[in-house]
Design a protein around this motif. Structure first.
Motif, PDB file in Angstrom:
ATOM      1  N   GLN A  99       0.833  -1.207   0.000  1.00 11.35           N
ATOM      2  CA  GLN A  99       0.000   0.000   0.000  1.00 11.35           C
ATOM      3  C   GLN A  99       0.869   1.259   0.000  1.00 11.35           C
ATOM      4  N   VAL A 100       1.941   1.246   0.812  1.00  8.25           N
ATOM      5  CA  VAL A 100       2.843   2.403   0.859  1.00  8.25           C
ATOM      6  C   VAL A 100       3.477   2.617  -0.515  1.00  8.25           C
ATOM      7  N   ARG A 107       4.008  14.725 -10.849  1.00 12.51           N
ATOM      8  CA  ARG A 107       4.384  14.872 -12.252  1.00 12.51           C
ATOM      9  C   ARG A 107       3.298  15.624 -13.040  1.00 12.51           C
ATOM     10  N   LYS A 108       2.042  15.293 -12.777  1.00  9.52           N
ATOM     11  CA  LYS A 108       0.922  15.953 -13.471  1.00  9.52           C
ATOM     12  C   LYS A 108       0.836  17.438 -13.093  1.00  9.52           C
ATOM     13  N   ALA A 148       3.762   5.726  -5.483  1.00  7.80           N
ATOM     14  CA  ALA A 148       3.643   5.794  -6.946  1.00  7.80           C
ATOM     15  C   ALA A 148       2.564   6.798  -7.338  1.00  7.80           C
ATOM     16  N   CYS A 149       1.446   6.795  -6.615  1.00  9.55           N
ATOM     17  CA  CYS A 149       0.352   7.732  -6.877  1.00  9.55           C
ATOM     18  C   CYS A 149       0.819   9.167  -6.639  1.00  9.55           C
ATOM     19  N   GLN A 150       1.531   9.358  -5.541  1.00  8.50           N
ATOM     20  CA  GLN A 150       2.025  10.684  -5.189  1.00  8.50           C
ATOM     21  C   GLN A 150       2.971  11.188  -6.273  1.00  8.50           C
TER      22      GLN A 150
END
Length: 131
Positions: free
Chosen positions: A111-112, A124-125, A117-119
């Protein structure tokens, strides 16, 4: 005379009156060699009976000691077996808990990693949106 008196329960009665007539020894007047032989024979018979009784009691005592030791050893063995089984059960439970915690830890690490990866993707976006 004392042995005869003790054996017949007639302490205080003269030996000639207290001595029982024996089937295997002839009755004799007190003070004679036949009377002395009868008393010796009776004393020997009583001594043999006492020794036989003592031997029987020793055998019984030894049998009881042996039985007690067997019971004690069996009880101790049973207690050790029960304690061993209890300990083995507790060890297994602890191992199961460790495995479960390990699986939970691995899930949390996944999960971390996913959150990181989401962060990173969001960062980046945001940076692309500013440019």
């Amino acid at each position: 005379e004392l042995l005869v008196a003790v054996a017949t329960g007639s302490i205080g009665v003269p030996a000639a009156a207290a001595a029982p007539a024996s089937l295997d020894t002839p009755a004799a007047a007190p003070g004679t060699s036949q009377g002395d032989a009868a008393v010796r024979c009776e004393a020997e018979r009583l001594r043999s009976e006492i020794e036989a009784e003592m031997l029987e009691r020793r055998k019984e005592l030894q049998a009881m000691r042996t039985e007690f030791q067997e019971v004690a050893v069996n009880r101790a063995t049973k207690m050790v077996e029960e304690a061993t089984m209890q300990l083995a059960s507790e060890v297994k439970d602890s191992q199961d808990q460790c495995r479960a915690m390990g699986a939970q830890l691995q899930g949390l690490q996944t999960q971390v990693s996913d959150i990181r990866a989401c962060q990173e993707e969001m960062e980046r976006k945001v940076l692309q949106g500013r440019a």
